[in-house]
Design a protein around this motif. Structure first.
Motif, PDB file in Angstrom:
ATOM      1  N   ALA A  60       0.821  -1.210   0.000  1.00 30.81           N
ATOM      2  CA  ALA A  60       0.000   0.000   0.000  1.00 30.81           C
ATOM      3  C   ALA A  60       0.855   1.261   0.000  1.00 30.81           C
ATOM      4  CB  ALA A  60      -0.967   0.011   1.180  1.00 30.81           C
ATOM      5  N   LEU A  61       1.986   1.180  -0.729  1.00 27.67           N
ATOM      6  CA  LEU A  61       2.829   2.369  -0.868  1.00 27.67           C
ATOM      7  C   LEU A  61       2.828   2.776  -2.327  1.00 27.67           C
ATOM      8  CD1 LEU A  61       5.856   1.167   1.264  1.00 27.67           C
ATOM      9  CD2 LEU A  61       4.077   2.770   1.961  1.00 27.67           C
ATOM     10  N   LYS A  62       2.831   4.087  -2.573  1.00 28.85           N
ATOM     11  CA  LYS A  62       2.852   4.575  -3.955  1.00 28.85           C
ATOM     12  C   LYS A  62       4.300   4.846  -4.361  1.00 28.85           C
ATOM     13  CE  LYS A  62      -1.488   4.578  -4.877  1.00 28.85           C
ATOM     14  NZ  LYS A  62      -1.962   3.552  -5.795  1.00 28.85           N
ATOM     15  N   ALA A  83       5.513   6.514  -6.713  1.00 29.20           N
ATOM     16  CA  ALA A  83       5.834   7.870  -7.180  1.00 29.20           C
ATOM     17  C   ALA A  83       5.969   8.855  -6.027  1.00 29.20           C
ATOM     18  CB  ALA A  83       4.763   8.353  -8.148  1.00 29.20           C
ATOM     19  N   LEU A  84       5.488   8.464  -4.839  1.00 34.46           N
ATOM     20  CA  LEU A  84       5.589   9.366  -3.689  1.00 34.46           C
ATOM     21  C   LEU A  84       6.788   8.967  -2.834  1.00 34.46           C
ATOM     22  CD1 LEU A  84       1.861   9.568  -2.531  1.00 34.46           C
ATOM     23  CD2 LEU A  84       3.054  10.988  -4.185  1.00 34.46           C
ATOM     24  N   GLU A 120       6.004  11.175   2.263  1.00 34.72           N
ATOM     25  CA  GLU A 120       4.669  11.521   1.742  1.00 34.72           C
ATOM     26  C   GLU A 120       3.683  10.369   1.931  1.00 34.72           C
ATOM     27  OE1 GLU A 120       5.718  14.646  -1.875  1.00 34.72           O
ATOM     28  OE2 GLU A 120       5.841  12.496  -2.221  1.00 34.72           O
ATOM     29  N   PHE A 127       0.375  10.663   4.349  1.00 36.41           N
ATOM     30  CA  PHE A 127      -0.980  10.391   3.861  1.00 36.41           C
ATOM     31  C   PHE A 127      -1.676   9.360   4.749  1.00 36.41           C
ATOM     32  CE2 PHE A 127      -3.636   7.483   1.315  1.00 36.41           C
ATOM     33  CZ  PHE A 127      -4.714   8.327   1.160  1.00 36.41           C
TER      34      PHE A 127
END
Lengths: 207, 252, 221
Positions: free
Chosen positions: A87-89, A91-92, A96, A100
């Motif tokens: 559950a990590l993005k 691109a962030l 960040e 979030f």
């Protein structure tokens, strides 16, 4: 940080099903604050399904489930779920991502700041790197840091030690002990020894 | 009521009722077709082509009625989570698409002598076309999602979205139609249909509805049996696993 | 409320960083507007007459193109599970994600529409009308599309199925959108009639689609 002293997770005669097939039935257990449960068993026995049911992501095929003392209707609303996907993005940055999730998952009061949480998993050198640059083990550590930025009493960990080296596994064990010491509950599905005092629930004893 | 919703009881009920229903269907359709082609008068303007109406109108009526059946089944799936409701939805969708298709084809056949072309963007026909597309979408959804419970819930949600939208689509298409072509050419009687035409129409509508009920019950029955087969296959797969590699599984 | 603001900011940031979804949508929009005259012919009078329709169909397809990723990436990386476990209702999460998606992909289309309208020889009134109708109508497309995106989230190749599921339901928005756009440059219908119906369609889809999409997402897990 201390959770409610009457915290307890009850499962009564739970039955698990996935894709229309029964995986397990008659699961009953009670966990009080400070207790941990290790869920073991062969592949396909329903370990991940049990965690997803506890996380309120799936409905049990039958049976009852409740989390008392957390002030929520469904256990999932007071739980952290660490599954196979992090559950990590990508691109962030790590910071960040954590900022979030701390906003999204907080139940009123915030836990550690993202930087402090990253320090606890020995990732303080990379808060501003996009997560896609991190290795699998590093991503796992950032995901574990998520458990610290928004305190939730119930931790549901699906193979939490995957991709972690020995030092990280020791740190994870320490974090889990801290969580139990502050009155939290842990349910972990695992094949590995997580190094904490826990009861064991063995699923999938074949007939 | 719950007793009738038990799948095993349902299968017994269907086995007992179905032969009689088929007999009634064949009889009604036979009488209806006889009236359609022999006793009903030709229209003084449309001539013999008016006989298409006796198939077209029941099909149009059923295309709506089946959507209502699907809506009720969708509620059964979402509210009561009943497996029979799932099976009912799944069996109804292709039948709905089929009757809608018959409605479109007969409308087109009727249009050729009336309008001189096979297809006219008439408001009524266009609305039915959009309904046909919605049916096709539902069938595609059923075919794509492999897990039956998930497919049932997904299609139930889409069915309910459709039930909210179909009146809006109908209204939009009517509005669009009056904007672009002021008068609708398709005339089919209106409320004051002469009894010599009304009776065949009613008998055909009854026959077509009976046909739908028979096919729908058979479809639900097949779906229940298909699910049982699926469950047996799972058990067989597990048994095979148990015999062949008990050691690897336990040691993993 | 703070959680939703954080979600909105995250969605916009992701749209900006990961491949520039908005810019790609506009490029696709431009390509559709460019190839339409190749199919229809370069007759400016004809193009001016059907220009609003071309722009609307192009906007519809461009909107749809980006929508299949709306929930898919969150589903794949596990974020969707955690969003379901948040205190914030999933319906609100869907609403905010749709709004952010529209701001990132729909709004650029609206801003580009007058420019591309010039290429189709639209006059001032028509340009204004098509831009206004797209501004209030594209949210409806995004929200209706979100239902399809949620229904197909667990499928590996859900893009085509999503289009099949969603397109019939976009018929009303298309009808009133093109009508409003055409009415702006003259015609028998006053501009406001279809325009206000279009607004109503957008608001209704904004109110209802989050419930349908959230229900679909919950049953997908």
């Amino acid at each position: 940080m201390v959770f409610h002293q009457d915290l307890s997770l009850h499962a009564h005669e739970l039955a698990l099903a996935r894709g229309g097939r029964r995986l397990a039935q008659g699961l009953s257990f009670t966990l009080k604050g400070g207790e941990a449960l290790l869920v073991t068993g062969p592949n396909g026995a329903g370990k991940s399904t049990l965690l997803r049911v506890l996380a309120s992501l799936l409905a049990p095929a039958s049976g009852r489930l409740s989390l008392d003392g957390a002030g929520v209707e469904a256990p999932g609303l007071a739980a952290h779920y660490l599954g196979h996907a992090e559950a990590l993005k990508g691109a962030l940055t790590a910071r960040e991502n954590l900022e979030f999730w701390s906003e999204m998952l907080t139940m009123g009061d915030f836990g550690l700041s993202p930087d402090e949480a990253l320090a606890r998993v020995a990732m303080s050198h990379a808060p501003d790197l996009p997560v896609s640059y991190l290795s699998a083990g590093q991503r796992r550590r950032v995901a574990i840091a998520r458990l610290l930025v928004a305190p939730r009493p119930l931790w549901l960990l699906d193979e939490p030690a995957t991709a972690l080296d020995a030092a990280s596994q020791t740190r994870l064990a320490a974090l889990m002990k801290d969580h139990l010491a502050s009155g939290g509950i842990i349910v972990a599905a695992t094949h590995a020894d997580l190094g904490l005092p826990a009861r064991e629930l063995r699923l999938g004893a074949k007939p | 009521m719950l007793k009738y919703a038990n799948p095993t009881f349902f299968l017994r009920l269907v086995a007992a009722v179905l032969p009689w229903l088929w007999a009634a269907t064949i009889l009604t359709l036979g009488v209806g077709l006889y009236m359609t082609f022999l006793t009903a008068p030709a229209d003084y303007q449309q001539g013999e082509t008016v006989r298409i109406m006796y198939i077209h109108v029941p099909a149009a009526w059923l295309s709506m009625f089946i959507y209502m059946v699907m809506t009720l089944s969708a509620l059964g799936t979402l509210v009561w989570r009943h497996p029979l409701a799932d099976a009912s939805q799944q069996a109804a969708a292709p039948l709905g698409a089929g009757f809608t298709f018959i409605c479109l084809v007969t409308g087109s056949l009727w249009g050729k002598p009336m309008w001189g072309t096979w297809w006219v963007w008439d408001a009524r026909l266009t609305s039915v076309l959009v309904l046909f597309l919605i049916y096709l979408g539902l069938i595609a959804l059923w075919n794509t999602i492999e897990e039956p419970l998930m497919a049932a819930r997904a299609s139930a949600i889409l069915t309910l979205v459709g039930v909210v939208n179909i009146p809006i689509i109908k209204f939009s298409v009517d509005w669009w139609n009056t904007l672009h072509q002021p008068a609708s050419v398709l005339r089919m009687g209106g409320p004051a249909l002469h009894p010599s035409m009304l009776w065949p129409l009613l008998v055909m509508a009854l026959g077509a509805s009976l046909l739908f009920v028979c096919l729908h019950l058979m479809g639900v029955r097949n779906e229940i049996l298909r699910r049982r087969l699926r469950r047996l296959s799972y058990l067989a797969a597990e048994a095979a696993d148990h015999v062949l590699e008990p050691q690897t599984e336990a040691g993993a | 409320m703070k959680a939703l603001a954080a979600l909105f900011a995250r969605e916009l940031r992701l749209a900006n960083r990961a491949g520039g979804g908005g810019a790609m949508g506009v490029v696709f929009f431009l390509i559709l507007v460019t190839i339409a005259p190749f199919a229809i012919g370069p007759d400016l009078n004809l193009l001016a007459r059907i220009g609003p329709a071309i722009l609307w169909i192009a906007a519809l397809l461009s909107t749809l193109l980006g929508l299949d990723r709306l929930f898919l990436s969150d589903h794949e990386d596990g974020s969707l599970d955690l969003l379901e476990m948040a205190d914030t209702p999933l319906e609100a999460v869907v609403l905010v994600k749709c709004l952010a998606h529209w701001a990132g992909t729909g709004l650029p289309l609206v801003l580009a529409a007058p420019l591309f309208g010039l290429m189709l020889a639209l006059d001032g009134d028509a340009l204004w009308g098509v831009t206004a109708s797209l501004a209030v109508g594209t949210p409806a497309l995004t929200f209706i599309g979100a239902i399809g995106a949620a229904l197909t989230v667990s499928l590996r190749r859900g893009g085509l199925l999503m289009a099949i599921l969603v397109l019939p339901f976009t018929v009303p928005a298309l009808i009133f959108g093109v009508s409003a756009a055409s009415a702006a440059s003259g015609g028998t219908v006053p501009f406001l009639t279809p325009f206000l119906i279009l607004c109503a369609l957008s608001l209704a889809s904004m109110a209802l689609a989050p419930f349908a999409a959230a229900a679909a997402l919950r049953s997908g897990g």
